[in-house]
Each structure stands twice: as structure tokens, then as C-alpha cells.
Motif scaffolding. Structure first.
Motif, PDB file in Angstrom:
ATOM      1  N   VAL A   3      52.113  29.284  73.455  1.00  0.00           N
ATOM      2  CA  VAL A   3      51.690  30.490  72.735  1.00  0.00           C
ATOM      3  C   VAL A   3      51.232  30.124  71.329  1.00  0.00           C
ATOM      4  CG1 VAL A   3      52.548  32.634  71.715  1.00  0.00           C
ATOM      5  CG2 VAL A   3      53.033  32.100  74.095  1.00  0.00           C
ATOM      6  N   ILE A   4      51.949  29.236  70.675  1.00  0.00           N
ATOM      7  CA  ILE A   4      51.544  28.789  69.339  1.00  0.00           C
ATOM      8  C   ILE A   4      50.205  28.068  69.404  1.00  0.00           C
ATOM      9  CG2 ILE A   4      52.122  27.206  67.449  1.00  0.00           C
ATOM     10  CD1 ILE A   4      55.064  27.966  67.928  1.00  0.00           C
ATOM     11  N   LEU A   5      50.009  27.226  70.416  1.00  0.00           N
ATOM     12  CA  LEU A   5      48.731  26.548  70.594  1.00  0.00           C
ATOM     13  C   LEU A   5      47.599  27.553  70.781  1.00  0.00           C
ATOM     14  CD1 LEU A   5      47.057  23.914  71.191  1.00  0.00           C
ATOM     15  CD2 LEU A   5      47.589  24.358  73.592  1.00  0.00           C
ATOM     16  N   LEU A   6      47.822  28.562  71.604  1.00  0.00           N
ATOM     17  CA  LEU A   6      46.805  29.591  71.822  1.00  0.00           C
ATOM     18  C   LEU A   6      46.492  30.353  70.538  1.00  0.00           C
ATOM     19  CD1 LEU A   6      47.801  31.123  75.250  1.00  0.00           C
ATOM     20  CD2 LEU A   6      45.697  29.921  74.707  1.00  0.00           C
ATOM     21  N   LEU A   7      47.517  30.749  69.811  1.00  0.00           N
ATOM     22  CA  LEU A   7      47.297  31.513  68.579  1.00  0.00           C
ATOM     23  C   LEU A   7      46.547  30.706  67.530  1.00  0.00           C
ATOM     24  CD1 LEU A   7      50.684  33.407  68.222  1.00  0.00           C
ATOM     25  CD2 LEU A   7      48.467  34.338  68.892  1.00  0.00           C
ATOM     26  N   VAL A   8      46.920  29.455  67.356  1.00  0.00           N
ATOM     27  CA  VAL A   8      46.239  28.617  66.365  1.00  0.00           C
ATOM     28  C   VAL A   8      44.789  28.381  66.769  1.00  0.00           C
ATOM     29  CG1 VAL A   8      46.179  26.288  65.377  1.00  0.00           C
ATOM     30  CG2 VAL A   8      48.325  27.529  65.477  1.00  0.00           C
ATOM     31  N   THR A   9      44.563  28.107  68.050  1.00  0.00           N
ATOM     32  CA  THR A   9      43.193  27.877  68.511  1.00  0.00           C
ATOM     33  C   THR A   9      42.354  29.135  68.391  1.00  0.00           C
ATOM     34  OG1 THR A   9      44.007  26.230  70.063  1.00  0.00           O
ATOM     35  CG2 THR A   9      41.805  27.080  70.450  1.00  0.00           C
ATOM     36  N   LEU A  10      42.909  30.274  68.771  1.00  0.00           N
ATOM     37  CA  LEU A  10      42.175  31.518  68.635  1.00  0.00           C
ATOM     38  C   LEU A  10      41.860  31.835  67.178  1.00  0.00           C
ATOM     39  CD1 LEU A  10      43.978  33.747  71.283  1.00  0.00           C
ATOM     40  CD2 LEU A  10      41.674  32.808  71.413  1.00  0.00           C
ATOM     41  N   PHE A  11      42.791  31.549  66.296  1.00  0.00           N
ATOM     42  CA  PHE A  11      42.547  31.813  64.876  1.00  0.00           C
ATOM     43  C   PHE A  11      41.473  30.881  64.309  1.00  0.00           C
ATOM     44  CE2 PHE A  11      43.424  30.870  60.397  1.00  0.00           C
ATOM     45  CZ  PHE A  11      43.210  32.143  59.871  1.00  0.00           C
ATOM     46  N   LEU A  12      41.557  29.595  64.641  1.00  0.00           N
ATOM     47  CA  LEU A  12      40.636  28.640  64.048  1.00  0.00           C
ATOM     48  C   LEU A  12      39.218  28.722  64.612  1.00  0.00           C
ATOM     49  CD1 LEU A  12      42.873  25.472  63.753  1.00  0.00           C
ATOM     50  CD2 LEU A  12      42.164  26.994  61.930  1.00  0.00           C
ATOM     51  N   PHE A  13      39.090  28.939  65.916  1.00  0.00           N
ATOM     52  CA  PHE A  13      37.780  28.864  66.523  1.00  0.00           C
ATOM     53  C   PHE A  13      37.150  30.203  66.855  1.00  0.00           C
ATOM     54  CE2 PHE A  13      39.673  24.731  67.541  1.00  0.00           C
ATOM     55  CZ  PHE A  13      38.711  23.914  66.990  1.00  0.00           C
ATOM     56  N   PHE A  14      37.946  31.234  67.080  1.00  0.00           N
ATOM     57  CA  PHE A  14      37.396  32.511  67.504  1.00  0.00           C
ATOM     58  C   PHE A  14      37.444  33.552  66.392  1.00  0.00           C
ATOM     59  CE2 PHE A  14      38.569  30.325  71.338  1.00  0.00           C
ATOM     60  CZ  PHE A  14      37.557  30.644  72.216  1.00  0.00           C
ATOM     61  N   HIS A  15      37.712  33.148  65.198  1.00  0.00           N
ATOM     62  CA  HIS A  15      37.826  34.068  64.062  1.00  0.00           C
ATOM     63  C   HIS A  15      36.494  34.536  63.597  1.00  0.00           C
ATOM     64  CE1 HIS A  15      38.646  35.180  59.848  1.00  0.00           C
ATOM     65  NE2 HIS A  15      39.684  35.748  60.434  1.00  0.00           N
TER      66      HIS A  15
ATOM     67  N   LEU B 192      32.213  28.491  72.850  1.00  0.00           N
ATOM     68  CA  LEU B 192      33.504  29.159  72.690  1.00  0.00           C
ATOM     69  C   LEU B 192      34.054  29.637  74.027  1.00  0.00           C
ATOM     70  CD1 LEU B 192      33.032  31.189  69.404  1.00  0.00           C
ATOM     71  CD2 LEU B 192      34.360  29.119  69.757  1.00  0.00           C
ATOM     72  N   GLY B 193      33.183  30.079  74.917  1.00  0.00           N
ATOM     73  CA  GLY B 193      33.624  30.489  76.246  1.00  0.00           C
ATOM     74  C   GLY B 193      34.188  29.323  77.037  1.00  0.00           C
ATOM     75  N   LEU B 194      33.519  28.177  76.964  1.00  0.00           N
ATOM     76  CA  LEU B 194      34.024  26.986  77.647  1.00  0.00           C
ATOM     77  C   LEU B 194      35.356  26.530  77.061  1.00  0.00           C
ATOM     78  CD1 LEU B 194      30.749  24.935  78.157  1.00  0.00           C
ATOM     79  CD2 LEU B 194      32.122  26.078  79.902  1.00  0.00           C
ATOM     80  N   LEU B 195      35.472  26.575  75.736  1.00  0.00           N
ATOM     81  CA  LEU B 195      36.736  26.207  75.088  1.00  0.00           C
ATOM     82  C   LEU B 195      37.853  27.133  75.528  1.00  0.00           C
ATOM     83  CD1 LEU B 195      38.391  24.622  72.937  1.00  0.00           C
ATOM     84  CD2 LEU B 195      37.652  26.362  71.300  1.00  0.00           C
ATOM     85  N   GLY B 196      37.587  28.431  75.552  1.00  0.00           N
ATOM     86  CA  GLY B 196      38.607  29.390  75.986  1.00  0.00           C
ATOM     87  C   GLY B 196      39.017  29.184  77.433  1.00  0.00           C
ATOM     88  N   ALA B 197      38.036  28.946  78.303  1.00  0.00           N
ATOM     89  CA  ALA B 197      38.350  28.741  79.718  1.00  0.00           C
ATOM     90  C   ALA B 197      39.186  27.489  79.923  1.00  0.00           C
ATOM     91  CB  ALA B 197      37.052  28.648  80.516  1.00  0.00           C
ATOM     92  N   VAL B 198      38.814  26.398  79.269  1.00  0.00           N
ATOM     93  CA  VAL B 198      39.574  25.148  79.396  1.00  0.00           C
ATOM     94  C   VAL B 198      40.976  25.311  78.825  1.00  0.00           C
ATOM     95  CG1 VAL B 198      39.699  22.759  78.566  1.00  0.00           C
ATOM     96  CG2 VAL B 198      37.565  23.645  79.493  1.00  0.00           C
ATOM     97  N   LEU B 199      41.088  26.011  77.726  1.00  0.00           N
ATOM     98  CA  LEU B 199      42.392  26.215  77.096  1.00  0.00           C
ATOM     99  C   LEU B 199      43.315  27.037  77.992  1.00  0.00           C
ATOM    100  CD1 LEU B 199      44.010  25.699  74.498  1.00  0.00           C
ATOM    101  CD2 LEU B 199      43.181  27.894  73.686  1.00  0.00           C
ATOM    102  N   PHE B 200      42.814  28.119  78.565  1.00  0.00           N
ATOM    103  CA  PHE B 200      43.657  28.944  79.427  1.00  0.00           C
ATOM    104  C   PHE B 200      43.986  28.236  80.738  1.00  0.00           C
ATOM    105  CE2 PHE B 200      42.355  32.465  76.632  1.00  0.00           C
ATOM    106  CZ  PHE B 200      43.607  33.023  76.409  1.00  0.00           C
ATOM    107  N   LEU B 201      43.077  27.434  81.255  1.00  0.00           N
ATOM    108  CA  LEU B 201      43.394  26.630  82.435  1.00  0.00           C
ATOM    109  C   LEU B 201      44.482  25.606  82.128  1.00  0.00           C
ATOM    110  CD1 LEU B 201      39.910  25.999  84.064  1.00  0.00           C
ATOM    111  CD2 LEU B 201      41.826  27.276  85.025  1.00  0.00           C
TER     112      LEU B 201
END
Length: 81
Positions: free
Chosen positions: A69-81, A29-38
Motif C-alpha cells: 500500500v505504501i508503494l502504491l501511494l508513493v508511486t501514485l503521488f510521484l508519477f500520477f500527480h 502512465l497506463g503501462l506503469l499503473g498496469a505493471v504496478l497493480f500486477l
């Protein structure tokens, strides 16, 4: 959902006993978050450079930001919930 003792011993045998399943989950999840924010930063910088070079109209910059922002919100909801 917790792992049964058979699953836990199988996990330990498969990984050599060095990593817990929760640690691997946190790493992924940390790697996914880092790649997503990059990726988000790269897109915003590229869009800003396009606007400053006048190759992209200014109306596309907020549109891109909203999509990100929509991409971030959907990804955060689906994977970091």
C-alpha cells in the motif's frame, strides 16, 4: 508546461505527426499503473500461498500488504500527480 511552436514542430517531425505528447504520457502512465497493480497482485497471491503452505508466518502477510500500500501511494503521488 506547454510546448513552444518550435518544440511542437520538432515533436511532430520526430514522431511522424501521429502521436501527441499527452497521448504518449497517458500510454506510459497506463503501462506503469498496469505493471504496478500486477506486481501487487502477484506479491499478495504469493504471500497468501506461503501462509497457506505454512512456509511464511501469518504475521508477515499484513506486513507485506502495508508495504505494498505504501508503494502504491508513493508511486501514485510521484508519477500520477
Amino acid at each position: 508546461m506547454s510546448m513552444t511552436s518550435a518544440q511542437q514542430s520538432g515533436w511532430s517531425a520526430g514522431t511522424g505527426g501521429g502521436m501527441e505528447p499527452s497521448a504518449l504520457n497517458l500510454l506510459i502512465l497506463g503501462l506503469l499503473g498496469a505493471v504496478l497493480f500486477l506486481f501487487v497482485a502477484w506479491v499478495l497471491v504469493t504471500a497468501y500461498r506461503g501462509v497457506s503452505d505454512k512456509s511464511i508466518p501469518m504475521s508477515k502477510l499484513p506486513e507485506s500488504a502495508i508495504r505494498l500500500v505504501i508503494l502504491l501511494l508513493v508511486t501514485l503521488f510521484l508519477f500520477f500527480h
